[in-house]
Every structure is written in C-alpha cells, then in structure tokens.
Design an enzyme around this catalytic site. Sequence first.
Site, PDB file in Angstrom:
ATOM      1  N   GLY A   1       0.789  -1.231   0.000  1.00 35.56           N
ATOM      2  CA  GLY A   1       0.000   0.000   0.000  1.00 35.56           C
ATOM      3  C   GLY A   1       0.821   1.281   0.000  1.00 35.56           C
TER       4      GLY A   1
ATOM      5  N   HIS B   1      -1.271   1.981 -12.950  1.00 35.11           N
ATOM      6  CA  HIS B   1      -0.669   0.806 -13.580  1.00 35.11           C
ATOM      7  C   HIS B   1       0.788   1.136 -13.897  1.00 35.11           C
ATOM      8  CE1 HIS B   1      -0.474  -2.901 -15.822  1.00 35.11           C
ATOM      9  NE2 HIS B   1       0.095  -2.247 -16.814  1.00 35.11           N
TER      10      HIS B   1
ATOM     11  N   GLU C   1       5.191   7.023  -9.250  1.00 35.50           N
ATOM     12  CA  GLU C   1       3.792   6.711  -8.906  1.00 35.50           C
ATOM     13  C   GLU C   1       3.359   7.529  -7.688  1.00 35.50           C
ATOM     14  OE1 GLU C   1       2.705   2.519  -8.725  1.00 35.50           O
ATOM     15  OE2 GLU C   1       4.338   2.008 -10.077  1.00 35.50           O
TER      16      GLU C   1
HETATM   17  C1  GRF Z   1       2.328  -0.458  -7.951  1.00 28.22           C
HETATM   18  O1  GRF Z   1       3.449  -0.636  -8.751  1.00 28.22           O
HETATM   19  C2  GRF Z   1       1.112  -0.193  -8.806  1.00 28.22           C
HETATM   20  O2  GRF Z   1       1.402   0.506  -9.959  1.00 28.22           O
HETATM   21  C3  GRF Z   1       0.653  -1.581  -9.149  1.00 28.22           C
HETATM   22  O3  GRF Z   1       0.889  -2.353  -8.016  1.00 28.22           O
HETATM   23  C4  GRF Z   1       1.934  -1.757  -7.236  1.00 28.22           C
HETATM   24  C5  GRF Z   1       1.353  -1.497  -5.883  1.00 28.22           C
HETATM   25  O4  GRF Z   1       2.291  -1.049  -4.962  1.00 28.22           O
HETATM   26  N1  GRF Z   1      -0.720  -1.543  -9.586  1.00 28.22           N
HETATM   27  P1  GRF Z   1       1.818  -0.469  -3.557  1.00 28.22           P
HETATM   28  O5  GRF Z   1       0.965  -1.560  -2.886  1.00 28.22           O
HETATM   29  O6  GRF Z   1       1.028   0.777  -3.806  1.00 28.22           O
HETATM   30  O7  GRF Z   1       3.065  -0.234  -2.790  1.00 28.22           O
END
Ligand code: GRF
Length: 213
Positions: A12, A106, A171
């Site tokens: 998360g 994603h 992200e």
């Molecule tokens: C991230 O790389 C996101 O893009 C993908 O899954 C991963 C989740 O990471 N959908 P986190 O649980 O937010 O650390």
Amino acid sequence: MKNIVILISGRGSNMQAIVDAGIPGARVAAVIANRSDAAGLAWAAERGIATAALDHKAYPSREAFDAALAEAIDAHAPDLVVLAGFMRILTEGFTRRYEGRMLNIHPSLLPAFPGLHTHERALEMGCKLAGCTVHFVTAELDHGPIVAQGAVSVLDGDTPDSLAARVLKLEHQLYPEAVRRFAAGEIAVVDGKVASGAGAAASLLSPVPSSKA
Ligand code: GRF
C-alpha cells in the site's frame, strides 16, 4: 468533504502517498483489502482510518465477492474509489457501478503492457522510456480514459527491480496529484478521453534529459 475509499492488496505504498499528501477537500474514509495480511491495513489503522479485509477466497464466485466488496465500499459513501495495487480482476457490474469515479494506477505507459510483469516486458522490448499511468477503470483490464502519465528513462544495466523502484517513486508523485485533480473537479471525460484542462500539466511527468529520473 469528498470521501475516498482506497483498495489495496499488499504494502500500500501508493495508498500511503495519497494519505500523506492530504488532498484538499477530501478525506480517505476507508482502506479495504482483499487479504487480511495486507501490510497497508495496519499502517492505515494506526492513522485512525477505517479498515476492512474481505478475503476473496471466502466467496463462491467473483460476482459474490464483488457484491460484498461494493457493500463495504458503499458504507463509506465514496465520491472516489482508488485502486492502489489491488490485485483482483473486477466484474463488469462492479466497474459499471463506479464508472467515472474509480481510478487505478498501472506501472507502464498504457496502452503498452497491460497486465503483469510490466517492467520485465519493457526491458525485453528494449524500451527507452518506462513509466506509470493513472486511468479510470473500465471493464477491460488496464484500459479506460488516461488521467495522468509519468515516464522515466530506462538506464543501461536496469533490472526489473531497479526500474520498478524508479517508476514507483514516480507513482507516489503522480497518483496523489491525479486524486487531487479529481477531488477539485478538474478532470472531465469527453468522448472517452480525459480532456486536457486546468492543471493538466501536472498530469504529465517526464524525464529531464541526462538525469537519473
Ligand atoms: C504499484 O506498482 C502499482 O502501480 C501496481 O501495483 C503496485 C502497488 O504497490 N498496480 P503499492 O501496494 O502501492 O506499494
């Protein structure tokens, strides 16, 4: 105050970035996981955020799980549902229920590399740019109107892990900003595409030439 419900399956870190960003005019009303051991649940609970775990294996079908999940989400009257590493394929009915108010992140520059193992695949193809995409969720996996994208350079010697780590940092910048724009009412979908408008520049993060970004 807009209510945000975040769905996770694991650590998360994107959920944490959104909570820590403190989105103006919005609050994270709940964090829900499909595994009780999702590490992000404890993090959210420590911050006083309502949490719930619904184990998908306890339901007889995808439809039954999605119905229970929708009930848990709707208890928090969400204006926005945020998928943050939520590793489940969703039924069409579920995606329709939250159409226009459910976002996903994603780890690729969609429409390239929907599905799993995005960084391995980008390296295999010799891509020079990799990145991440925030998009509205539709019934088709990793499709749907693109809200924001961030790119990083692929460096010599990159491994899937090193590339993933660099993309993940991006992200954590891109997703809170996209959520902020949604909460501010800055995002409009026109003819199946997100129209560029106020704040659109914040939806594009690109590498600075010759940097390690
Ligand atoms: C991230 O790389 C996101 O893009 C993908 O899954 C991963 C989740 O990471 N959908 P986190 O649980 O937010 O650390």
